[in-house]
Design a protein around this motif. Structure first.
Motif, short mmCIF file in Angstrom:
data_model
loop_
_atom_site.label_atom_id
_atom_site.label_comp_id
_atom_site.label_asym_id
_atom_site.label_seq_id
_atom_site.Cartn_x
_atom_site.Cartn_y
_atom_site.Cartn_z
N THR A 90 0.83 -1.21 0.00
CA THR A 90 0.00 0.00 0.00
C THR A 90 0.86 1.25 0.00
O THR A 90 0.58 2.23 -0.71
CB THR A 90 -0.95 0.01 1.21
OG1 THR A 90 -1.84 -1.11 1.12
CG2 THR A 90 -1.77 1.29 1.26
N TYR A 101 -5.73 0.77 -1.72
CA TYR A 101 -5.34 0.31 -0.38
C TYR A 101 -5.46 -1.21 -0.34
O TYR A 101 -6.53 -1.76 -0.60
CB TYR A 101 -6.26 0.93 0.67
CG TYR A 101 -5.88 0.62 2.10
CD1 TYR A 101 -4.99 1.43 2.80
CD2 TYR A 101 -6.40 -0.49 2.75
CE1 TYR A 101 -4.64 1.14 4.11
CE2 TYR A 101 -6.07 -0.79 4.06
CZ TYR A 101 -5.18 0.04 4.73
OH TYR A 101 -4.84 -0.25 6.03
N TYR A 103 -5.15 -4.66 1.92
CA TYR A 103 -5.10 -5.10 3.31
C TYR A 103 -5.35 -6.60 3.41
O TYR A 103 -5.90 -7.23 2.48
CB TYR A 103 -6.09 -4.33 4.18
CG TYR A 103 -7.54 -4.45 3.80
CD1 TYR A 103 -8.33 -5.48 4.29
CD2 TYR A 103 -8.15 -3.50 2.97
CE1 TYR A 103 -9.68 -5.58 3.97
CE2 TYR A 103 -9.49 -3.59 2.65
CZ TYR A 103 -10.26 -4.63 3.16
OH TYR A 103 -11.59 -4.73 2.83
#
Length: 266
Positions: A90, A101, A103
């Motif tokens: 990121t 982003y 995750y």
């Protein structure tokens, strides 16, 4: 990401049976595929541009998937497999101002070792989408299927959009609900037959099928019990809609390339 002007006409709409299934069971198959909507195309454009590169970075750092996070974060997400690698990726994308982003989402779980066995990742495009302004209106038929009550269709917005990135030979994901409340007394519980947060999920390759596992009617605020694992049902269709408050998980993956499923949550 607000849906500009509410909803608009579309060429493909869920049937009454599909709408009832979504509200009562928490999911509906879309064998006819997705309706036409620029938001879906937006996700696919970014997928074509970034997916291979993101998968390669994550795969090349496999030895570090179980590296423990050293940042101060009390959320469970920071302790999941792949969290460190996802955060570093990121940071690289931020230098390019990509608006992406990455995750670590709910991990794969092994019944044999009774623990996490590997990571699963999500690539979020919310920031990139926000830069485009309000999202185009979604088809009318979709609105009535997602929200049976007219007042629930006012002020609709996108809460998440992007795709999953799952390594080959992964165990099935741990059972979970995307939206839930851990308080003893839930202040705004989901009402029977009245869904609020819904996910569209589909494959970029229309010849492939989504393999999400669901617990029909599993609206438990994310609480899982042994019986829920006995109630897991596989759903297979080019596209599906499911309630984000329902228990579900990603299925196991085979050997070969990484698998991805595109999603938009409303």
């Amino acid at each position: 990401v607000c849906c500009h002007g509410g909803m608009a006409p579309g060429s493909i709409s869920p049937t009454l049976e599909q709408a009832q299934s979504l509200q009562e069971k928490g999911f509906a198959l879309l064998p006819q595929g997705l309706p036409e909507w620029q938001v879906f195309e937006f996700v696919e454009q970014y997928h074509r541009r970034y997916a291979q590169r993101i998968n390669e970075y994550l795969a090349n750092n496999k030895k570090r998937w179980f590296e423990e996070a050293d940042w101060d974060d009390d959320t469970s997400a920071s302790q999941r497999p792949g969290a460190v690698v996802a955060k570093e990726l990121t940071a690289q994308l931020e230098k390019e101002d990509a608006g992406i982003y990455v995750y670590a989402t709910h991990a794969s779980y092994s019944d044999y070792i009774e623990d996490w066995s590997g990571p699963r990742f999500y690539v979020s495009l919310v920031e990139a989408a926000q830069r485009r302004g309000k999202a185009p209106r979604a088809p009318d038929g979709i609105a009535s299927a997602l929200w049976a009550h007219a007042e629930d269709r006012v002020g609709t917005y996108v809460t998440e959009m992007g795709w999953t990135a799952v390594p080959p030979e992964s165990d099935a994901q741990e059972l979970h609900a995307d939206i839930c409340c851990s308080w003893k007394k839930v202040p705004m519980p989901r009402q029977p037959g009245r869904g609020r947060y819904h996910h569209f999920a589909w494959k970029v390759d229309r010849s492939q099928r989504c393999t999400t596992l669901v617990v029909p009617g599993g609206f438990t605020e994310g609480v899982t019990k042994a019986k829920h694992y006995q109630e897991i049902t596989p759903v297979k269709a080019p596209a599906i809609i499911f309630d984000s408050e329902m228990l579900h998980c990603g299925g196991a993956t085979k050997s070969g390339p990484w698998t991805t499923t595109c999603t938009v949550q409303l």
